[in-house]
Design an enzyme around this catalytic site. Structure first.
Site, PDB file in Angstrom:
ATOM      1  N   ASP A 290       1.186   5.008  10.063  1.00 19.39           N
ATOM      2  CA  ASP A 290       0.317   4.945   8.895  1.00 19.39           C
ATOM      3  C   ASP A 290      -1.042   4.366   9.278  1.00 19.39           C
ATOM      4  OD1 ASP A 290      -0.839   4.775   6.427  1.00 19.39           O
ATOM      5  OD2 ASP A 290       0.457   3.164   5.668  1.00 19.39           O
TER       6      ASP A 290
ATOM      7  N   ASP B 139       6.360   1.892   9.864  1.00 18.54           N
ATOM      8  CA  ASP B 139       6.295   2.405   8.496  1.00 18.54           C
ATOM      9  C   ASP B 139       7.364   3.469   8.213  1.00 18.54           C
ATOM     10  OD1 ASP B 139       5.072   1.933   6.070  1.00 18.54           O
ATOM     11  OD2 ASP B 139       3.556   3.491   6.310  1.00 18.54           O
TER      12      ASP B 139
ATOM     13  N   LYS C 245      11.529   6.048   3.216  1.00 22.81           N
ATOM     14  CA  LYS C 245      10.158   6.405   3.633  1.00 22.81           C
ATOM     15  C   LYS C 245      10.086   6.517   5.154  1.00 22.81           C
ATOM     16  CE  LYS C 245       5.436   4.448   3.827  1.00 22.81           C
ATOM     17  NZ  LYS C 245       4.515   3.404   3.310  1.00 22.81           N
TER      18      LYS C 245
ATOM     19  N   ARG D 270       4.278   6.422  -1.590  1.00 19.46           N
ATOM     20  CA  ARG D 270       4.707   6.920  -2.901  1.00 19.46           C
ATOM     21  C   ARG D 270       4.505   8.425  -3.019  1.00 19.46           C
ATOM     22  NH1 ARG D 270       0.608   2.786  -5.716  1.00 19.46           N
ATOM     23  NH2 ARG D 270       1.049   1.718  -3.755  1.00 19.46           N
TER      24      ARG D 270
ATOM     25  N   GLU E  79       0.218   6.243   0.655  1.00 18.87           N
ATOM     26  CA  GLU E  79       0.845   7.529   0.985  1.00 18.87           C
ATOM     27  C   GLU E  79       2.360   7.508   0.806  1.00 18.87           C
ATOM     28  OE1 GLU E  79       0.366   5.220   3.098  1.00 18.87           O
ATOM     29  OE2 GLU E  79       2.241   5.209   4.217  1.00 18.87           O
TER      30      GLU E  79
ATOM     31  N   LYS F 297      -7.167   2.052   7.615  1.00 20.83           N
ATOM     32  CA  LYS F 297      -6.808   0.638   7.665  1.00 20.83           C
ATOM     33  C   LYS F 297      -7.719  -0.110   8.645  1.00 20.83           C
ATOM     34  CE  LYS F 297      -1.856   0.962   6.648  1.00 20.83           C
ATOM     35  NZ  LYS F 297      -1.874   0.105   5.459  1.00 20.83           N
TER      36      LYS F 297
ATOM     37  N   ASP G  27      -4.277   5.633   1.610  1.00 19.92           N
ATOM     38  CA  ASP G  27      -3.369   4.664   2.236  1.00 19.92           C
ATOM     39  C   ASP G  27      -2.155   4.378   1.348  1.00 19.92           C
ATOM     40  OD1 ASP G  27      -2.427   2.985   4.162  1.00 19.92           O
ATOM     41  OD2 ASP G  27      -3.816   1.336   3.749  1.00 19.92           O
TER      42      ASP G  27
HETATM   43  N1  BES Z   1       2.758   1.028   4.737  1.00 18.86           N
HETATM   44  C1  BES Z   1       1.843   0.386   3.874  1.00 18.86           C
HETATM   45  C2  BES Z   1       2.364  -0.912   3.298  1.00 18.86           C
HETATM   46  C3  BES Z   1       2.463  -2.074   4.239  1.00 18.86           C
HETATM   47  C4  BES Z   1       1.329  -2.760   4.629  1.00 18.86           C
HETATM   48  C5  BES Z   1       3.691  -2.501   4.691  1.00 18.86           C
HETATM   49  C6  BES Z   1       1.438  -3.841   5.470  1.00 18.86           C
HETATM   50  C7  BES Z   1       3.779  -3.596   5.509  1.00 18.86           C
HETATM   51  C8  BES Z   1       2.662  -4.263   5.921  1.00 18.86           C
HETATM   52  C9  BES Z   1       1.496   1.297   2.716  1.00 18.86           C
HETATM   53  O1  BES Z   1       1.461   2.639   2.998  1.00 18.86           O
HETATM   54  C10 BES Z   1       0.136   0.901   2.254  1.00 18.86           C
HETATM   55  O2  BES Z   1      -0.790   1.089   2.985  1.00 18.86           O
HETATM   56  N2  BES Z   1       0.048   0.383   1.047  1.00 18.86           N
HETATM   57  C11 BES Z   1      -1.198  -0.059   0.507  1.00 18.86           C
HETATM   58  C12 BES Z   1      -1.246   0.371  -0.937  1.00 18.86           C
HETATM   59  C13 BES Z   1      -2.592   0.193  -1.560  1.00 18.86           C
HETATM   60  C14 BES Z   1      -3.592   1.155  -0.965  1.00 18.86           C
HETATM   61  C15 BES Z   1      -2.455   0.416  -3.045  1.00 18.86           C
HETATM   62  C16 BES Z   1      -1.252  -1.574   0.623  1.00 18.86           C
HETATM   63  O3  BES Z   1      -0.230  -2.230   0.425  1.00 18.86           O
HETATM   64  O4  BES Z   1      -2.316  -2.081   0.956  1.00 18.86           O
HETATM   65 ZN    ZN Z   2       2.587   3.266   4.558  1.00 24.01          ZN
HETATM   66 MN    MN Z   3      -0.465   3.233   3.712  1.00 23.55          MN
END
Ligand code: BES
Ligand code: ZN
Ligand code: MN
Length: 499
Positions: free
Chosen positions: A273, A291, A268, A354, A352, A280, A350
């Protein structure tokens, strides 16, 4: 840092700093005994005064020890001899490099790989020592005016092994450790680089550079126009909100003589992000520059493997994009048709990672892969589940999961498996599309992997969620280079098997 191996005895080492171990309860290691003899019991005398007991992490620096040519003698506490395991060995090596650096010595000779580590051979001890030292001395100063930290750091470490035979036996392990170190450094440097200087275009340029430095590595960059032709609408749905164009980077490394099926690693590469329209919270949002650490691991693995010249075929794929809110950004509820033909309802912009990985994973099928492993900072839920110690591992093929877990144990870069059961898939049901891109609050790491699994049916696949392990948060935030050691170990093991 320069590393080398020699054979020889401690009392004869002409060096700025001789490093030897002391076991708990002031027990002398073999190297310490030799120095004690040569110095007419100087060591025993010092130890009897109680300055160092031998507990792990302790150290004592002696100067002008009689009877030996070394300028300094650094004693490192090694704990109980019988209890010395991987983790303790790491602590010992880290303590040693910290102390060596504080002496001001330009080079050092270390007998620490001579310690007995439970179930580990001398090659492992050499390889890991290089890995731990490289890890400990790493600094990222590309954006500081002063390019070096003030102190003069040690420039060369020589490890001593008991015999000439072991010296030649260990040379490949030393070279592997050095190669791994180069890969890990590439990964950490890219991860630490700020997002304004580490755009998808920058990553693509760096990939091309990497391809130029290794004959065995071919690099191809797919731009948005070509992505459109390939129907990568899910990947494009993320980049459409950004002024920076997305890039899909592919590395092809040919190390096997035969046309064997390659291992494909997908990372990825979200260079920043923000969350997109599902934006966020602002606290610690700066850390979302990390990210792209999954993508950066692909760079690191390819570089390490090419440097080692491993007899294996390897493909690396990095979908790189920003995730931004703008008037052209995806809105919650938008539906896209992925490259696989499956339609996706984007309920949360968010989620994104996947969305870009699914098209990259579909693309992977064309390499006729032996296995596909994706690496991603995918879910905050993984940090909640496993903290920063273990990478999350999910797979549709248990033997592959086993191999990765095992590689992580050896490399000191561990993963932990979570279930990928069909029961979880229901959480991704959408009333409007074939699948939704989020699965609710429960089991967020698993439902994210479930989503990916819908795009990996054609091959053996494992997913590494590195959200907790790719970087250290807080004041001293820094990319760790994980899981490059795990993946390189996995590939090295695969090569051994094929022999
Ligand atoms: N890049 C983030 C995941 C992340 C968050 C990694 C904090 C490390 C620290 C990812 O893109 C994300 O935002 N995931 C969301 C998914 C949710 C919206 C289902 C998450 O984990 O909150
Ligand atoms: Zn992300
Ligand atoms: Mn995200």
């Amino acid at each position: 840092m320069e590393f080398s191996i020699k054979s020889g005895s401690p009392e004869k080492q002409r060096t700025a700093c001789l490093v030897i171990g002391i076991n708990e309860k002031r027990k002398l290691t073999a190297a310490a005994k030799a120095v004690d003899e040569a110095s007419k019991k100087r060591l025993s005398n010092v130890l009897s005064k109680g300055d160092i007991d031998g507990k792990i992490g302790q150290s004592l620096l002696l100067r002008e020890v009689p009877g030996i040519p070394a300028q300094r003698l650094l004693l490192i506490g090694c704990g109980r001899e019988k209890e010395l395991d991987d983790k303790k060995y790491r602590k010992i090596i880290e303590a040693s490099i910290k102390q060596i650096n504080s002496t001001g010595a330009a080079e050092a000779v270390s007998f620490l790989p001579d310690l007995n580590v439970k179930d580990r051979d001398i090659e492992w001890k050499i390889r890991q020592a290089v890995q731990f030292i490289n890890h400990a001395i790493y600094e990222f100063r590309d954006f500081k005016s002063e390019k070096r930290s003030s102190k003069k750091p040690v420039r060369k470490i020589t490890f001593i092994v008991p015999s000439r035979l072991e010296q030649s036996q260990c040379k490949p392990a030393l070279d592997q450790g050095i190669a791994l170190g180069k890969g890990v450094k590439i990964t950490r440097d890219l991860g630490n680089r700020p997002a304004n200087a580490c755009t998808p275009t920058y990553l693509a340029e760096q990939a091309v550079q990497l391809g130029k430095s290794f004959k065995s590595v071919k690099v191809k960059i797919i731009d948005e126009e070509e992505m459109q032709k390939l129907a990568m609408n899910s990947l494009l749905s993320v980049s459409q909100g950004s002024a920076q164009p997305a890039k899909l980077i592919t590395f092809e490394y040919k190390g096997a003589k035969s046309d064997g099926k390659p291992v494909v690693i997908v990372g990825k590469g979200v260079t920043f992000d923000t969350g997109g329209i599902s934006i966020k919270p602002s606290a610690a949002m700066d850390e979302m520059k990390f990210d792209m650490c999954g993508g950066a691991s692909v760079f690191g693995v390819v570089a390490a493997v090419a440097e080692m010249g491993l007899a294996i075929n390897l493909v690396g794929v990095v979908p790189a994009t920003e995730n931004m809110p703008s008037s052209t950004a995806t809105k919650p509820g938008d539906v896209f048709t992925s490259m696989s033909g499956q339609t996706i309802e984007v309920l949360n912009t968010d989620a994104e990672g996947r969305l870009i990985l699914c098209d990259a994973l579909t693309y992977c099928a064309r390499f006729n892969p032996a296995v596909v492993i994706d690496v991603a900072t995918l879910t905050g839920a993984c940090v909640i589940a496993l903290g920063k110690h273990a990478t999350g591992l999910l797979s549709n093929h248990d033997p592959l999961a086993e191999d990765l877990l095992h590689a992580g144990e050896i490399a000191g870069d561990r993963a932990w498996q979570l279930p990928l059961w069909a029961e979880y898939e229901k959480q991704l049901d959408s009333p409007f599309a074939d699948v939704a891109n989020i699965g609710g609050r429960e089991a967020g790491t698993i439902t994210a992997a479930c989503f990916l699994s819908k795009f990996t049916r054609k091959y053996q696949w494992a997913h590494l969620d590195i959200a907790g392990t790719a970087w250290v948060s807080g004041k001293n935030k820094c990319a760790t280079g994980r899981p490059v050691p795990l993946l390189v170990q996995y590939l090295m093991n695969k090569c051994e098997e094929q022999k």
